[in-house]
Enzyme design. Structure first.
Site, mmCIF file in Angstrom:
data_model
loop_
_atom_site.group_PDB
_atom_site.id
_atom_site.type_symbol
_atom_site.label_atom_id
_atom_site.label_comp_id
_atom_site.label_asym_id
_atom_site.label_seq_id
_atom_site.Cartn_x
_atom_site.Cartn_y
_atom_site.Cartn_z
ATOM 1 N N HIS A 202 0.731 -1.161 -0.170
ATOM 2 C CA HIS A 202 -0.009 -0.410 0.428
ATOM 3 C C HIS A 202 0.873 0.591 -0.573
ATOM 4 C CE1 HIS A 202 -3.887 -1.822 0.306
ATOM 5 N NE2 HIS A 202 -3.658 -3.162 0.887
ATOM 6 N N ASN B 157 -0.383 -4.843 -6.061
ATOM 7 C CA ASN B 157 -1.749 -4.957 -6.212
ATOM 8 C C ASN B 157 -1.191 -2.859 -5.328
ATOM 9 O OD1 ASN B 157 -2.739 -7.636 -6.972
ATOM 10 N ND2 ASN B 157 -3.785 -6.040 -7.810
ATOM 11 N N ASP C 106 -5.864 -12.842 0.587
ATOM 12 C CA ASP C 106 -6.409 -11.750 0.439
ATOM 13 C C ASP C 106 -7.880 -11.773 1.468
ATOM 14 O OD1 ASP C 106 -6.347 -9.068 1.428
ATOM 15 O OD2 ASP C 106 -6.057 -8.470 -0.574
#
Length: 376
Positions: free
Chosen positions: A192, A216, A268
């Site tokens: 992130h 991601n 996830d």
């Protein structure tokens, strides 16, 4: 639960498959493995059960309609759902949230982290995914990002054991804390993040050892600005990836497989895993399951509905990995990353965590620490 005395079939050991028996001691660990070596071709062509190390998932938000952040007995329902799919141990993964929400979630997790629960995967501890992340790369995380705080980490760790922390190294002060966090026994990985290639390399030098859901919610690879993805591909020993074939294109997974020696898989997964299409909770967000994925209202992918047995099948059937290699990536390498030498491998002295599959790689039986999970 039924006590295990032995399992017969094609057993994957650290040196390859053997056709024989796995024997259990009285302590839930493997006493020995006997048998004759067989090739993987013989394993896949034969009719004998296939016995693999139980799957290890280091990134689990939910399942069976329950979210880790809701507290109560949610974690047991989550661990039970994933055990049905061959996961024998996992890290309960939290969301970016206000302090009070995290305190409540951790307090509820404490009992399950200290003692195994029946018919459920072993909860090894907590993956603190945020709140020490970038506000610009929240992905599906709620907007409560903030710089890392030792006081907060220590308080939460006193409630339930933190095993893994995701942080963005470029967020004020985070990089400087990595070395101390590692010295105190926490595993740190990067995610992130809007961080640059250089910031990623610097964080690895400080002691970070992995990357959260590679590709991601992180700065992408460009040939003049390699970004956090470039740092991972060039320098990482470990990284997690979500192989649901929605989060990452198979070609990108192939590139990561060539670059990162111990790339391992995570689900996830969210509360929508194992549930019909509809709306579910992910921390303070409402997410929608449809068309095999989970999304926010704006279409952003928000975790997954993946199970680890499906991850294994995707690795073998779509990506073309050998069964032995795929097994390492849903089990052994995650154990290695966490420093767990007695999980993720079938060998004498290791925990008797095993999943039994048929030739189509469908789950037939699951054993957690020598006890059989009652499948639905």
């Amino acid at each position: 639960m039924t006590a295990l005395t032995s399992l017969q079939g094609h057993i994957l050991t650290p040196t390859g498959f053997v056709h024989g028996s796995l024997h259990l001691g009285t302590d839930g660990r493997i006493a020995g493995i006997t048998g004759e070596p067989v090739s993987e071709a013989q394993v896949r062509e034969g009719s004998a059960p296939i016995v693999l190390p139980g799957f290890i998932d280091l990134h689990v938000h939910g399942g069976a309609g329950h979210d880790i952040m809701e507290g109560g007995d949610a974690a047991w329902h989550v661990a039970r759902l994933h055990a049905q799919h061959g996961t024998t141990s996992l890290l309960a993964t939290t969301m970016t949230a206000p302090q009070a929400d995290l305190d409540a979630a951790f307090a509820a997790l404490a009992p399950l982290c200290t003692a195994p629960a029946p018919n459920a995967a072993r909860v090894l501890g907590v993956h603190l995914e945020g709140p020490y992340i970038s506000e610009a790369r929240l992905g599906a995380q709620p907007p409560f990002a903030r710089p890392a705080s030792f006081d907060e980490i220590h308080r939460l760790h006193a409630l339930a054991p933190i095993r893994l922390i995701t942080l963005a190294p470029e967020v004020g002060g985070n990089e400087a804390l990595i070395a101390q966090l590692v010295a105190e026994g926490f595993k740190v990985q990067l995610g992130h993040t809007t961080g640059s290639y250089e910031q990623g390399v610097a964080a690895l030098r400080c002691g970070a050892t992995g990357f959260t859901h590679l590709f991601n919610a992180m700065s992408a690879l460009h040939h003049r600005e390699p970004g956090m993805v470039g740092a991972a591909l060039a320098h990482a020993e470990f990284a997690e990836v979500i192989p649901d074939l929605l989060h990452v294109h198979p070609g990108a997974i192939h590139a990561a497989l060539r670059a990162i020696p111990r790339l391992y898989c995570v689900t996830d997964s969210t509360s929508a895993a194992g549930m019909p299409d509809g709306d579910y909770k992910l921390g303070r967000h409402t997410v929608t399951k449809c068309m095999g994925g989970v999304r926010l209202a704006d279409g952003t992918l928000a975790g997954s509905v993946l199970s680890m047995d499906q991850a294994l099948r995707n690795l073998v059937n779509t990506l073309g990995l050998s069964l032995a290699d795929a097994s390492s990536r849903v089990s052994t390498f995650a154990a290695d990353h966490m420093g767990l030498q007695d999980r993720g491998r079938l060998q004498p002295g290791a925990w008797a965590d095993a999943v039994v599959l048929d030739r189509d790689l469908q789950v037939q039986a699951v054993w957690v620490e020598g006890n059989e999970v009652l499948l639905k």
